[in-house]
Design an enzyme around this catalytic site. Structure first.
Site, PDB file in Angstrom:
ATOM      1  N   LYS A 155       0.842  -1.199   0.000  1.00 17.22           N
ATOM      2  CA  LYS A 155       0.000   0.000   0.000  1.00 17.22           C
ATOM      3  C   LYS A 155       0.876   1.247   0.000  1.00 17.22           C
ATOM      4  CE  LYS A 155      -3.956  -2.071   2.295  1.00 17.22           C
ATOM      5  NZ  LYS A 155      -4.631  -2.426   3.529  1.00 17.22           N
ATOM      6  N   GLN A 206      -5.050  -1.492   9.535  1.00 19.29           N
ATOM      7  CA  GLN A 206      -5.011  -2.813   8.911  1.00 19.29           C
ATOM      8  C   GLN A 206      -5.691  -3.842   9.824  1.00 19.29           C
ATOM      9  OE1 GLN A 206      -3.665  -3.515   5.757  1.00 19.29           O
ATOM     10  NE2 GLN A 206      -4.618  -5.505   6.091  1.00 19.29           N
ATOM     11  N   ASP A 210     -11.267   2.956   3.879  1.00 19.78           N
ATOM     12  CA  ASP A 210     -11.644   1.538   3.796  1.00 19.78           C
ATOM     13  C   ASP A 210     -13.166   1.381   3.698  1.00 19.78           C
ATOM     14  OD1 ASP A 210      -9.915  -0.570   3.527  1.00 19.78           O
ATOM     15  OD2 ASP A 210      -9.499  -0.801   5.671  1.00 19.78           O
TER      16      ASP A 210
END
Ligand code: NAD
Length: 293
Positions: free
Chosen positions: A54, A98, A121
């Site tokens: 990422k 995460q 997200d």
């Protein structure tokens, strides 16, 4: 006729190039450099690789990237304090914690502590609610990627019968909402559904997000249907490790009109869509129109 291969890797490369061009425009015309902060708690090897990818791709498209690595025994309060700091940092437009986080941390509490405007997200309840009520929202990356590939393959999705297999918060439910917004007739199947093969046989578009290697067989697929396989399953075959999807690729590809491979289908779309969401978030926060991507 074997199915057309839906090349997610190539599509994601093109999308990243368009995002890079959008970032260059935002810098030049608005002095805006979108920035993404990724938080990793613990030492999970797969998460470490994912976070590193990422960061690399964020920098490659010209955005700012911050990685916050915290030890596995970090308290929930410390993580929430970091999220709060990132929420208040004007250089940060996207925040991603995460998952999974260690078990002593309440993941829902952490996800809902992220400013919804920076929730790239798309897991915050506000964004989930906005998506399901048809309002502008930051939406989960893998589902956005699935719908991009479906639209690139089929054009307008209006009126298609779409069957989503799986009802998770990160893939099944949001992809079903996105397909509904595209005017599909959507069926969500799951582990308690009766006659899954029969349900799938009615689909013009199948999205498989189950996590069961090669579960969907070719004789479940309507001839000519489009199959988007989200599953990523590591199996042993002929003494070697191999990645396979939730669909039995050979038998499904013999019947489908188009199908995503695993790897190289949906997988590469997720990070590209994270970058896409970060640009969208930065533009919304700054109050400028997002360049076309
Ligand atoms: P999950 O375990 O949270 O959900 C799986 C869903 O499948 C559940 O809703 C369950 O009801 C359903 N299910 C389980 N067994 C079933 C059965 N026999 N018949 C019908 N439905 C069944 O999984 P998830 O997080 O949604 O992920 C699904 C798959 O997608 C996994 O393989 C995961 O690795 C992969 N994935 C890939 C990406 C990506 O490409 N970047 C992102 C997220 C998830």
């Amino acid at each position: 006729m074997p199915a057309k291969l839906i090349d997610g890797k190539a599509y994601a490369e093109g999308l990243r190039a368009r995002i890079g061009a959008a970032v260059a425009t935002l810098k030049k015309e608005h002095g805006l450099t979108p920035g993404l902060a990724v938080v990793l708690v613990g030492e999970d090897p797969a998460s470490k690789v994912y976070v590193a990818n990422k960061a690399k791709q964020t920098v490659e498209v010209g955005m700012n990237s911050w990685e916050h690595k915290l030890p596995a025994d970090t308290s929930e309060a410390t993580l929430l304090a970091l999220v709060d700091k990132l929420n208040k940092d004007p250089a940060v437009h996207g925040i991603l914690v995460q998952m999974p986080v260690p078990k002593h941390i309440d993941s829902a509490k952490v996800l809902n502590a992220i400013d919804p405007a920076k929730d790239v997200d798309g897991f915050h309840v506000v964004n989930v609610g906005r998506l399901s009520t048809g309002q502008e929202a930051l939406t989960a990356c893998t589902p956005v990627g699935c719908v991009m590939l479906a639209k690139d393959t089929l054009g307008d999705l209006t009126g298609l019968n779409a069957v989503v297999i799986g009802r998770s918060n990160i893939v099944g439910k949001p992809v079903a909402q996105l397909l509904l917004a595209e005017n599909c007739t959507v069926t969500i199947a799951h582990s308690k559904s009766k006659d899954l093969p029969g349900i799938v046989r009615g689909a013009d578009l199948v999205i498989a997000a189950v996590g069961r290697p090669e579960m969907v067989k070719g004789d479940w697929i309507k001839p000519g249907a489009t199959v988007i396989d989200v599953g990523i399953n590591r199996i042993e075959r002929d003494g070697k490790g191999k990645l396979v999807g939730d669909c039995d690729f050979a038998s499904c590809a013999a019947v489908a009109g188009a199908i995503t491979p695993v790897p190289g289908g949906v997988g590469p779309m997720t990070i590209a869509c994270l970058l896409y969401n970060t640009v969208k978030a930065a533009c919304a926060i700054k109050g400028v129109k997002a360049p076309g991507m």
